[in-house]
Design a protein around this motif. Structure first.
Motif, mmCIF file in Angstrom:
data_model
loop_
_atom_site.group_PDB
_atom_site.id
_atom_site.type_symbol
_atom_site.label_atom_id
_atom_site.label_comp_id
_atom_site.label_asym_id
_atom_site.label_seq_id
_atom_site.Cartn_x
_atom_site.Cartn_y
_atom_site.Cartn_z
ATOM 1 N N ALA A 379 98.928 -0.818 -85.174
ATOM 2 C CA ALA A 379 97.954 -0.277 -86.121
ATOM 3 C C ALA A 379 96.549 -0.489 -85.579
ATOM 4 N N THR A 380 95.586 0.161 -86.218
ATOM 5 C CA THR A 380 94.171 -0.046 -85.901
ATOM 6 C C THR A 380 93.427 -0.390 -87.179
ATOM 7 N N VAL A 381 92.367 -1.202 -87.046
ATOM 8 C CA VAL A 381 91.582 -1.642 -88.184
ATOM 9 C C VAL A 381 90.101 -1.529 -87.837
ATOM 10 N N ARG A 382 89.287 -1.165 -88.834
ATOM 11 C CA ARG A 382 87.846 -1.077 -88.635
ATOM 12 C C ARG A 382 87.189 -2.288 -89.285
ATOM 13 N N THR A 383 86.402 -3.024 -88.511
ATOM 14 C CA THR A 383 85.742 -4.215 -89.030
ATOM 15 C C THR A 383 84.545 -3.825 -89.883
ATOM 16 N N ALA A 384 83.915 -4.840 -90.490
ATOM 17 C CA ALA A 384 82.748 -4.589 -91.332
ATOM 18 C C ALA A 384 81.583 -4.041 -90.525
ATOM 19 N N GLU A 385 81.543 -4.379 -89.201
ATOM 20 C CA GLU A 385 80.485 -3.866 -88.343
ATOM 21 C C GLU A 385 80.756 -2.456 -87.864
ATOM 22 N N GLY A 386 81.970 -1.957 -88.110
ATOM 23 C CA GLY A 386 82.294 -0.598 -87.722
ATOM 24 C C GLY A 386 83.124 -0.459 -86.474
ATOM 25 N N SER A 387 83.395 -1.552 -85.749
ATOM 26 C CA SER A 387 84.194 -1.468 -84.537
ATOM 27 C C SER A 387 85.665 -1.354 -84.881
ATOM 28 N N LEU A 388 86.445 -0.762 -83.974
ATOM 29 C CA LEU A 388 87.892 -0.602 -84.153
ATOM 30 C C LEU A 388 88.636 -1.634 -83.320
ATOM 31 N N LEU A 389 89.623 -2.238 -83.923
ATOM 32 C CA LEU A 389 90.475 -3.208 -83.241
ATOM 33 C C LEU A 389 91.920 -2.733 -83.342
ATOM 34 N N THR A 390 92.693 -3.015 -82.287
ATOM 35 C CA THR A 390 94.115 -2.676 -82.274
ATOM 36 C C THR A 390 94.923 -3.905 -82.696
ATOM 37 N N LEU A 391 95.840 -3.711 -83.616
ATOM 38 C CA LEU A 391 96.672 -4.803 -84.123
ATOM 39 C C LEU A 391 98.014 -4.807 -83.392
ATOM 40 N N THR A 392 98.433 -5.970 -82.917
ATOM 41 C CA THR A 392 99.703 -6.106 -82.207
ATOM 42 C C THR A 392 100.604 -7.068 -82.958
ATOM 43 N N VAL A 393 101.902 -7.016 -82.645
ATOM 44 C CA VAL A 393 102.877 -7.894 -83.300
ATOM 45 C C VAL A 393 103.192 -9.067 -82.389
ATOM 46 N N PRO A 394 103.465 -10.243 -82.950
ATOM 47 C CA PRO A 394 103.698 -11.428 -82.118
ATOM 48 C C PRO A 394 105.086 -11.496 -81.501
ATOM 49 N N GLU A 395 106.055 -10.803 -82.094
ATOM 50 C CA GLU A 395 107.431 -10.889 -81.618
ATOM 51 C C GLU A 395 108.055 -9.506 -81.627
ATOM 52 N N ALA A 396 109.151 -9.391 -80.913
ATOM 53 C CA ALA A 396 109.894 -8.138 -80.916
ATOM 54 C C ALA A 396 110.694 -8.019 -82.214
ATOM 55 N N GLY A 397 110.867 -6.808 -82.687
ATOM 56 C CA GLY A 397 111.627 -6.583 -83.904
ATOM 57 C C GLY A 397 111.512 -5.150 -84.364
ATOM 58 N N VAL A 398 111.796 -4.948 -85.638
ATOM 59 C CA VAL A 398 111.735 -3.618 -86.249
ATOM 60 C C VAL A 398 110.705 -3.666 -87.365
ATOM 61 N N LEU A 399 109.753 -2.741 -87.335
ATOM 62 C CA LEU A 399 108.719 -2.663 -88.358
ATOM 63 C C LEU A 399 109.328 -2.054 -89.622
ATOM 64 N N THR A 400 109.235 -2.753 -90.735
ATOM 65 C CA THR A 400 109.867 -2.302 -91.978
ATOM 66 C C THR A 400 108.862 -2.334 -93.115
ATOM 67 N N GLU A 401 109.263 -1.732 -94.243
ATOM 68 C CA GLU A 401 108.464 -1.826 -95.458
ATOM 69 C C GLU A 401 108.695 -3.195 -96.097
ATOM 70 N N PRO A 402 107.717 -3.722 -96.863
ATOM 71 C CA PRO A 402 106.479 -3.048 -97.248
ATOM 72 C C PRO A 402 105.398 -3.150 -96.173
ATOM 73 N N ARG A 403 104.590 -2.090 -96.097
ATOM 74 C CA ARG A 403 103.431 -2.067 -95.209
ATOM 75 C C ARG A 403 102.203 -1.690 -96.030
ATOM 76 N N ALA A 404 101.062 -2.197 -95.616
ATOM 77 C CA ALA A 404 99.822 -1.848 -96.307
ATOM 78 C C ALA A 404 99.515 -0.377 -96.076
ATOM 79 N N PRO A 405 99.025 0.333 -97.080
ATOM 80 C CA PRO A 405 98.679 1.748 -96.890
ATOM 81 C C PRO A 405 97.374 1.887 -96.103
ATOM 82 N N VAL A 406 97.204 3.030 -95.489
ATOM 83 C CA VAL A 406 95.955 3.314 -94.782
ATOM 84 C C VAL A 406 94.808 3.262 -95.785
ATOM 85 N N GLY A 407 93.745 2.560 -95.396
ATOM 86 C CA GLY A 407 92.623 2.362 -96.295
ATOM 87 C C GLY A 407 92.631 1.014 -96.977
ATOM 88 N N ALA A 408 93.722 0.249 -96.819
ATOM 89 C CA ALA A 408 93.819 -1.059 -97.462
ATOM 90 C C ALA A 408 92.973 -2.084 -96.707
#
Length: 629
Positions: A379-408
């Motif tokens: 995923a990507t996130v925009r900080t309060a300063e406006g920069s974009l950061l890429t979010l990575t996962v710490p371990e291997a696995g399967v991404l499942t619900e629940p997930r935060a919606p875009v804009g959260a």
């Protein structure tokens, strides 16, 4: 919780677990029901004792006028509209109802375990915000569901509710859920509007001029409302619009003619609700303030009959149906529980500590159900300063619900995703360990073997271990275990006197009893053929000075009858046989030989794959170990 109903004059009795207040907020009036110690009773308006509280609120200095007092002053000051959507306009009315209910119940400060409200034209958030602050939690119930729960109505599976008040709404309700809904226009208000037009047409000299002055239209509308309510109990009514106006006579037949256009809209709403619900109702209920009018009730009855629906039911006090049903709902609050959802094994919530404290999720790079490697970008996130950061996962696995919606908002203390990890390798649990004198026999999915005088069976499907020790008066000379003709494991023992007993290991009972007095200690059992073979040896004669090899006689016995089937004599090379038995059947399971281990090892699995069986031969013994995977 079962609700027990007993009608007594002005209140009902039902089971309840704590004090509760139910309020039905209507456009013209509100009704309230109080439930304390199992007693349910109407909350009358303070001062007038009327069952209904007019929905009117008017500021009065530092306080408020509500109900009838506010309605009387409305001719000069319109006041506030409690159904405007502003919680502050409804709050004084609910505060007055709550205070009066608290006074009647004897509760200090009107403290209730629960306050439940219903309304037709207000959102739930507005209703909850208007409830006076206190320890009780307020909840909102759909008005049609509340009507269907009215204790004065017989129970029904699917109910069609015609709620005619200021608005007219048709709902199909089953098990507390609305299956279909449609509106039929302004309902009771529409009748008043149609009647106002009729009054103005009938009185151009004394009614029409009022429409040009302030509050004049409200005067005519109140006059129309008095006519509608007056015709609820009379066939004809005579009213005066003003003291100087002539008397105005109106009959139920006149009102029915005025209300005819409303019937067409009601029929269309009934059809739309039934089509949306895709089911036929078991009962039809008429509720709401306008249900008091015989003209409205007759109109609904004729419309339902034209559509082939059951005849509408109307309780003695239809204007309080929603309030009574809401009280019944409040009484069953203890039964409405939501158990926690168990978190699946090997599932881990994932959160990200965004610089600056928090950020806004802009995009998901991986979808639900996608397999991701350790360190993968999801995923990507925009900080309060406006920069974009890429979010990575710490371990291997399967991404499942629940997930935060875009804009959260993404913050370190708020899990934004769920990762299902690969389950770690689990150790097997040892469930059985046995030592056998002979190689165990597989009978269907049951393994059977012997150790001394004991016999045992191990069910590969269930993991059940059964030990059997036959009740013998003497130690057996030999034992044999095999599968019987029906696949069950059987045990054959040889006792002194060459008596042979065959047991069903599982049942522990004798299946066959054969004695060969001339036999010796050698015997064999044919389980599938249900036969027993015994032998005896006759020494050679010394006639003519020569020594022969002797003769061995084999007798085959039918275990079903205990009689011999055949006898065979041979001259063996050696006095004692090396091995005695029937031709072996094909093997029952595939075996894996591991030559790298000491001895011979056989590995097999249970049919469901839940148990692993390891059989090892070493030091002239068979070792059996069962493991639960």
């Amino acid at each position: 919780m079962t609700i027990r109903i007993v009608v007594r004059e002005d209140h009902t009795v039902m089971s309840s677990s704590g004090p509760a207040l139910a309020v039905d907020v209507g456009a013209f009036a509100c009704t309230a029901t109080l439930v304390v110690d199992g007693e349910a009773r109407a909350v009358p308006e303070a001062g007038t004792g009327a069952r209904r509280w007019p929905s009117a609120v008017l500021p009065d200095g530092d306080g408020w006028l509500v109900g009838t007092a506010a309605q009387r002053r409305r001719r000069t000051d319109p006041g506030l509209d409690p159904l405007s959507g502003d919680p502050s306009a409804l709050a004084p009315l609910l505060a007055a109802i709550t205070a009066e209910a608290g006074r009647l119940s004897g509760l200090s400060g009107g403290t209730f375990d629960r306050i439940v409200l219903t309304a037709r034209d207000l959102p739930a958030q507005t209703l909850v915000a208007a409830v006076p602050a206190g320890p009780a939690d307020a909840e909102v119930l759909d008005a049609a569901v509340a009507v269907a729960l009215d204790p004065l109505l017989p129970p029904a599976g699917t109910t069609l509710v015609c709620d005619v008040g200021r608005g007219a709404t048709v709902s199909v309700v089953r098990d507390g859920a609305v299956l279909g809904r449609a509106t039929a226009g302004a309902g009771g208000a529409a009748l008043e509007e149609l009647l106002v037009a009729r009054i103005v047409a009938d009185g151009p000299d004394w009614a029409a001029p009022l429409l040009a002055v302030p509050r004049g239209r409200a005067e005519v509308a109140d006059f129309a409302a008095r006519i509608v309510h007056g015709l609820s109990g009379a066939e004809e009514i005579e009213e005066y619009l003003t003291p100087l106006a002539p008397p105005y006579r109106f009959t139920r037949a006149d009102l029915a003619a005025v209300a005819a256009p409303f019937g067409d809209r009601l029929a269309a709403a009934l059809r739309a609700a039934l089509e949306q619900a895709a089911t036929r109702p078991d009962s039809v209920v008429l509720a709401g303030g306008a249900a008091l009018s015989p003209v409205v009730a007759d109109l609904v009855r004729r419309t339902a009959a034209a559509l082939g629906l059951p005849s509408p039911q109307v309780t003695a006090r239809p204007e309080g149906a929603a309030s009574r049903g809401t009280a019944a709902w409040a009484a069953t609050a203890a039964d409405r529980v939501l158990p926690a959802r168990a978190v699946p094994r090997h599932t881990r919530p994932v959160a990200w500590a965004v610089p600056g404290g928090s950020g806004i999720l802009t995009r998901w790079l991986a979808g639900a159900g996608d397999s991701v490697a350790a360190g993968a970008a999801v995923a990507t996130v925009r900080t309060a300063e406006g920069s974009l950061l890429t979010l990575t996962v710490p371990e291997a696995g399967v991404l499942t619900e629940p997930r935060a919606p875009v804009g959260a908002v993404i913050a370190g203390d708020r899990p934004a995703a769920t990762l299902r990890l690969a389950p770690p390798a689990e150790r097997m649990r040892h469930v059985a360990g046995l030592v056998c004198d002979r190689e165990p026999v597989l009978a269907a999915s049951v393994l059977a073997g012997t150790r001394g005088t004991d016999a045992w069976t191990f069910d590969l499907s269930t993991g059940a271990l059964h030990r059997f020790r036959p009740d013998l008066h003497a130690a057996p000379a030999a034992t044999v275990v095999t599968a019987g003709p029906d696949g069950r494991a059987v045990l054959a023992v040889q006792l002194p006197g060459m008596r042979h007993l065959v047991f069903d290991i599982a049942a522990g009972k004798v299946l066959a009893d054969v004695t060969d007095p001339a036999g010796d200690k050698t015997f064999a059992l044919d389980g599938p053929g249900w036969r027993l073979v015994t032998s005896r040896f006759e020494a050679p004669s010394r006639l003519f000075g020569r020594r022969g090899t002797g003769t061995r006689t084999y007798t085959v016995w039918d275990l079903a009858t205990g009689r011999p089937l055949s006898t065979t004599q041979v001259k063996p090379k050696f006095p004692a046989p090396q091995r005695l038995g029937f031709a072996a059947d094909p093997p029952h399971e595939a075996a894996l030989r591991d030559g790298g281990l000491r001895g011979r090892r056989t590995v097999a699995c249970s049919p469901d794959g839940a148990r692993l069986l390891v059989q090892t031969f070493a030091a002239d013994r068979w070792f059996l170990d069962a493991w639960e995977v």
